[in-house]
Design a protein around this motif. Structure first.
Motif, short mmCIF file in Angstrom:
data_model
loop_
_atom_site.label_atom_id
_atom_site.label_comp_id
_atom_site.label_asym_id
_atom_site.label_seq_id
_atom_site.Cartn_x
_atom_site.Cartn_y
_atom_site.Cartn_z
N UNK A 1 6.30 -19.78 -35.11
CA UNK A 1 6.39 -20.88 -36.06
C UNK A 1 5.13 -21.74 -35.96
N UNK A 2 4.60 -22.08 -37.11
CA UNK A 2 3.50 -23.03 -37.22
C UNK A 2 3.92 -24.11 -38.20
N UNK A 3 3.21 -25.22 -38.18
CA UNK A 3 3.52 -26.28 -39.14
C UNK A 3 2.23 -26.93 -39.62
N UNK A 4 2.31 -27.48 -40.83
CA UNK A 4 1.14 -28.15 -41.40
C UNK A 4 1.59 -29.41 -42.11
N UNK A 5 1.12 -30.54 -41.61
CA UNK A 5 1.40 -31.82 -42.23
C UNK A 5 0.31 -32.13 -43.24
N UNK A 6 0.58 -32.98 -44.20
CA UNK A 6 -0.43 -33.32 -45.22
C UNK A 6 -1.71 -33.85 -44.58
N UNK A 7 -2.83 -33.27 -45.00
CA UNK A 7 -4.11 -33.72 -44.50
C UNK A 7 -4.47 -33.25 -43.11
N UNK A 8 -3.62 -32.40 -42.52
CA UNK A 8 -3.87 -31.92 -41.16
C UNK A 8 -3.97 -30.41 -41.14
N UNK A 9 -4.54 -29.90 -40.05
CA UNK A 9 -4.64 -28.46 -39.90
C UNK A 9 -3.29 -27.87 -39.49
N UNK A 10 -3.12 -26.59 -39.79
CA UNK A 10 -1.92 -25.91 -39.38
C UNK A 10 -1.92 -25.78 -37.85
N UNK A 11 -0.77 -26.06 -37.22
CA UNK A 11 -0.72 -26.04 -35.77
C UNK A 11 0.44 -25.20 -35.26
N UNK A 12 0.25 -24.70 -34.06
CA UNK A 12 1.25 -23.87 -33.40
C UNK A 12 2.45 -24.70 -32.98
#
Length: 124
Positions: free
Chosen positions: A36-47
């Motif tokens: 699973x990864x996640x990406x918040x608005x304006x941020x890079x996708x993270x583990x």
């Protein structure tokens, strides 16, 4: 080829829980690490977390340890992310992904296959 379909996102209040699911299909899915990864608005996708289908070895990002738990059901070919004690900073689009590495990896570039993402919003 591996196909991934996420579900379970939604809106929840801070302190609440959600469980994300990722249905995995494909001829050799059992050889893959999924994560699973996640990406918040304006941020890079993270583990966030990853798990090996053989042996069930798992790893979690420090930011979610003790709150999130990754698991999988080999018979159902489904991966889960149980998210407890959610915080507003957990708000993001959550993606599941598959990699041919042997052990769970937090490196985004090692994941070849991706789902379409599911939105998780945590209100304060």
């Amino acid at each position: 080829q591996v196909q991934l379909v996420e579900s379970g996102g939604g809106l929840v209040q801070a302190g609440g829980s959600l469980r994300l699911s990722c249905a995995v299909s494909g001829r050799t899915f059992s050889r893959y690490v999924t994560g699973w990864f996640r990406q918040a608005p304006g941020k890079e996708r993270e583990f966030v977390a990853a798990i090996a289908w053989i042996g069930g070895v798992a790893r979690h990002a420090d930011s979610v340890k003790g709150r999130f738990t990754i698991s999988r059901d080999n018979a159902e070919k489904t991966m889960y992310l149980q998210m407890n004690s959610l915080k507003p900073e957990d708000t993001a689009v959550y993606y599941c992904a598959a990699s041919s590495v042997v052990l769970p990896s937090k490196t985004l570039d090692e994941y070849r296959y991706w789902g379409q993402g599911t939105q998780v919003t945590v209100s304060s």
